[in-house]
Structure formats: structure tokens, C-alpha cells
Design a protein around this motif. Structure first.
Motif, PDB file in Angstrom:
ATOM      1  N   SER A   1      -8.177 -74.703  15.524  1.00  0.00           N
ATOM      2  CA  SER A   1      -8.978 -73.480  15.634  1.00  0.00           C
ATOM      3  C   SER A   1      -9.106 -72.783  14.273  1.00  0.00           C
ATOM      4  O   SER A   1     -10.105 -72.110  14.013  1.00  0.00           O
TER       5      SER A   1
ATOM      6  N   LEU B   1     -12.601 -71.961  12.281  1.00  0.00           N
ATOM      7  CA  LEU B   1     -12.890 -70.656  11.682  1.00  0.00           C
ATOM      8  C   LEU B   1     -13.351 -70.833  10.239  1.00  0.00           C
ATOM      9  O   LEU B   1     -14.342 -70.247   9.802  1.00  0.00           O
TER      10      LEU B   1
ATOM     11  N   ASP C   1      -5.493 -71.235  19.030  1.00  0.00           N
ATOM     12  CA  ASP C   1      -6.052 -70.027  19.624  1.00  0.00           C
ATOM     13  C   ASP C   1      -7.552 -69.878  19.343  1.00  0.00           C
ATOM     14  O   ASP C   1      -7.954 -69.218  18.397  1.00  0.00           O
TER      15      ASP C   1
ATOM     16  N   SER D   1      -9.036 -66.233  19.448  1.00  0.00           N
ATOM     17  CA  SER D   1      -8.854 -65.508  18.203  1.00  0.00           C
ATOM     18  C   SER D   1      -9.888 -65.925  17.155  1.00  0.00           C
ATOM     19  O   SER D   1     -10.425 -65.089  16.427  1.00  0.00           O
ATOM     20  N   THR D   2     -10.167 -67.221  17.078  1.00  0.00           N
ATOM     21  CA  THR D   2     -11.159 -67.705  16.110  1.00  0.00           C
ATOM     22  C   THR D   2     -12.547 -67.139  16.411  1.00  0.00           C
ATOM     23  O   THR D   2     -13.231 -66.634  15.519  1.00  0.00           O
TER      24      THR D   2
ATOM     25  N   THR E   1     -12.591 -63.420  15.621  1.00  0.00           N
ATOM     26  CA  THR E   1     -12.567 -63.179  14.180  1.00  0.00           C
ATOM     27  C   THR E   1     -13.949 -63.404  13.571  1.00  0.00           C
ATOM     28  O   THR E   1     -14.398 -62.642  12.714  1.00  0.00           O
ATOM     29  N   LEU E   2     -14.643 -64.455  14.028  1.00  0.00           N
ATOM     30  CA  LEU E   2     -15.989 -64.739  13.513  1.00  0.00           C
ATOM     31  C   LEU E   2     -16.963 -63.618  13.859  1.00  0.00           C
ATOM     32  O   LEU E   2     -17.722 -63.160  13.010  1.00  0.00           O
TER      33      LEU E   2
END
Lengths: 183, 122
Positions: free
Chosen positions: A5, A9, A118, A121-122, A125-126
Motif C-alpha cells: 500500500s 501511494l 493499510d 490509509s493510502t 492520504t492521496l
């Protein structure tokens, strides 16, 4: 990179920098093969650049002359017996269909296959990092069908509320977690 | 299942507060998110800052953003704090725990956490 992951990202950040307005990330797992496709409608790369991106001593960054994003991703895939292939159409070649597609194949039963990690989360975050870009995320595997399309979210929010507002990001995170059966 | 109706409710609630928020974000917390930062653990650091800025109630004065390679890869995860009228503060080797303290002491309290800055790094 400890998790795939994180590679995803990192690779998707290249699409952001290519000026994409839409980035599609799709994960498909079947028969112990994980296929990850990252597709953007950014400016694309020339044939010369395409040949050089797998070289760790090629980079677009200006702070240092080493670029490890693609080489690390390739290593992660190839050590499982898989592969990374990149295709790209430059804006000057085709004004409508330009962009880059990075396709990676992982053999998940291989002992050297890193855990996916995760993805929630990726994706968050993007979106947080590029709230003006649209992301389409899908992850399908036996017993799992996760999808998120920021165009749908944007249609509900209207123009005034940015995607990176805390409350919206929380909704996105919880929506993904629910689909992953984490809640 | 999270519904789009729920999202619409968030929108309506936020519309009333959006005007109040604008113009007050004079602190910028910038997290380096290039290959070097990501590999060193910048993703959980970024998430911790986003969480803490909101849970500690300083969302009206600080925003958390991402950037590419800052150029000091051996110190990753690197976080820079910009505040108008003040010198930039560079925090190095950050962790989610350190992020929590930086928000509490620096963003909220106005005191730089010197021991986490690049000046104190060996």
C-alpha cells in the motif's frame, strides 16, 4: 517499503505530479494473483522517458538525482515472480486519450510477497494530499468488493466543501473501513 | 453502510461554519511525502497530525498539507512548520507520538519542541 500500500501511494503520487485530473486505482485478487492497476489521465511520458523510469538514477525530482519509486515497486513485484509494466500516451500524441497506466502483478502465495497493508490509509492520504483530483478506487477479491469514487462524493458536497475537510475525510475513511469489514 | 445522505448532512452542517474558518489558518504543517518520506514512515505521521490538529481543537489556526522530497532524506520523516512572521521550524525523524506533542506544545502552546528539531539531530 514494508507494505504494498505504501508503494501504491508512492506510485500514485507520480500521477498527481503528471497533472492528472482523474486517477484510478484498482486491485483485483484471484487465484493467488494480485493485479494492481494505477491509471491516470496526466501528461504521459515520451518513449525515451518511459525507457528510463526503471533506472534508479533517473528521477524528475530536483532535490536529488536518485528516483527509487518505480525500481522499488518493480522489485516488490518481481521478487514474487510477478512484474510491472508501464504504458503511456503523451498529451501531444493524443489530446483525448493521454495518460499513464502502471500494471503490477504479484503472486501472493510467494514467500517474498509483501503484505498489502493499510489501503484505507493510502487512499485517504492521496485524497487529502490532492483534494482537487478525482480518485476512483476499487478492490475486488473473493468475498470482498470495495469501491469509492470521489466524483460521487463531490456531487453531493457541491463546490463549497473541499474533500480534504476533516469531517469529509472521516466519512471517506469510515466508508472504506466498513467495506473492508473493519467496523 | 455509510450513506450519501450522511454526507449531505455533513455538507449542510459545514456550510454554516465554512465562512468562519476562512482566513484564520496562519500555521502550515507540511509533511514530506516522497518515496524517502513514505518509506521512512511519513504516512502514519501525516495521519497523526491530521487527527491531533482536529482533536486538540486547533483546526481553525493550522492546516496540514503534503509535499514532495524536502531534500534531507536521511532525516525522514521530515515535517516543516510555517507560521507567518516566524522562522520555519524543521522537525526530523518524526513519529505519530512526536506529532501529538508538537501539536500540543508548538501549535497549541506556541513553544517549539526543540529536541525534535533538525538543530538537535545528530
Amino acid at each position: 517499503m514494508k507494505e504494498l500500500s505504501l508503494n501504491i501511494l508512492d506510485i500514485a503520487e507520480n500521477s498527481v505530479r503528471a497533472g492528472a485530473t482523474l486517477i484510478e486505482i484498482s486491485l483485483t485478487e484471484q487465484d493467488k494473483v494480485l493485479t494492481i492497476v494505477i491509471r491516470d489521465n496526466g501528461c504521459g511520458m515520451s518513449r525515451e522517458t518511459l525507457e528510463r523510469v526503471e533506472n534508479p538514477f533517473y528521477t524528475t525530482r530536483t532535490t536529488r538525482s536518485v528516483g527509487l519509486g518505480i525500481p522499488l515497486y518493480k522489485l516488490a513485484a518481481e521478487q514474487t515472480g510477478g512484474s510491472v509494466t508501464i504504458s503511456s500516451i503523451q498529451e501531444c500524441e493524443d489530446a483525448e486519450q493521454h495518460g499513464t497506466t502502471v500494471t503490477a502483478v504479484f503472486h501472493t502465495a510467494h514467500i517474498d510477497c509483501a503484505p498489502l497493508g493499510d489501503m484505507v490509509s493510502t487512499v485517504c492520504t492521496l485524497i487529502h494530499g490532492s483534494p482537487r483530483i478525482d480518485f476512483v478506487y476499487t478492490h475486488t477479491a473473493p468475498g470482498l468488493a470495495v469501491s469509492l469514487d470521489t466524483r460521487e462524493i463531490r456531487a453531493v458536497l457541491g463546490e463549497e466543501i473541499p474533500l480534504d475537510s476533516f469531517e469529509v475525510m472521516q466519512w471517506i475513511q469510515e466508508s472504506l473501513k466498513e467495506q473492508y469489514h473493519q467496523i | 453502510m455509510k450513506s450519501l445522505e450522511e454526507l449531505a448532512a455533513i455538507r449542510d452542517k459545514m456550510k454554516s461554519t465554512v465562512l468562519l474558518r476562512e482566513g484564520h489558518n496562519d500555521i502550515r504543517i507540511v509533511v514530506g511525502m516522497a518515496t524517502c518520506g513514505i518509506a521512512a514512515g511519513a504516512r502514519p505521521v501525516l495521519n497523526a497530525f491530521v487527527e491531533e490538529v482536529n482533536s486538540q481543537g486547533v483546526a481553525d489556526k493550522a492546516t496540514v498539507t503534503q509535499t514532495g522530497c524536502i531534500g534531507i532524506c536521511k532525516y525522514e520523516p521530515v515535517v516543516e512548520v510555517y507560521e507567518s512572521g516566524k522562522e520555519k521550524v524543521t522537525y526530523v525523524h518524526m513519529t505519530p507520538e512526536k506529532a501529538k506533542r508538537v501539536v500540543a506544545e508548538h501549535i497549541k502552546g506556541g513553544r517549539v519542541v526543540e529536541e525534535y528539531t533538525i538543530g538537535s539531530a545528530k
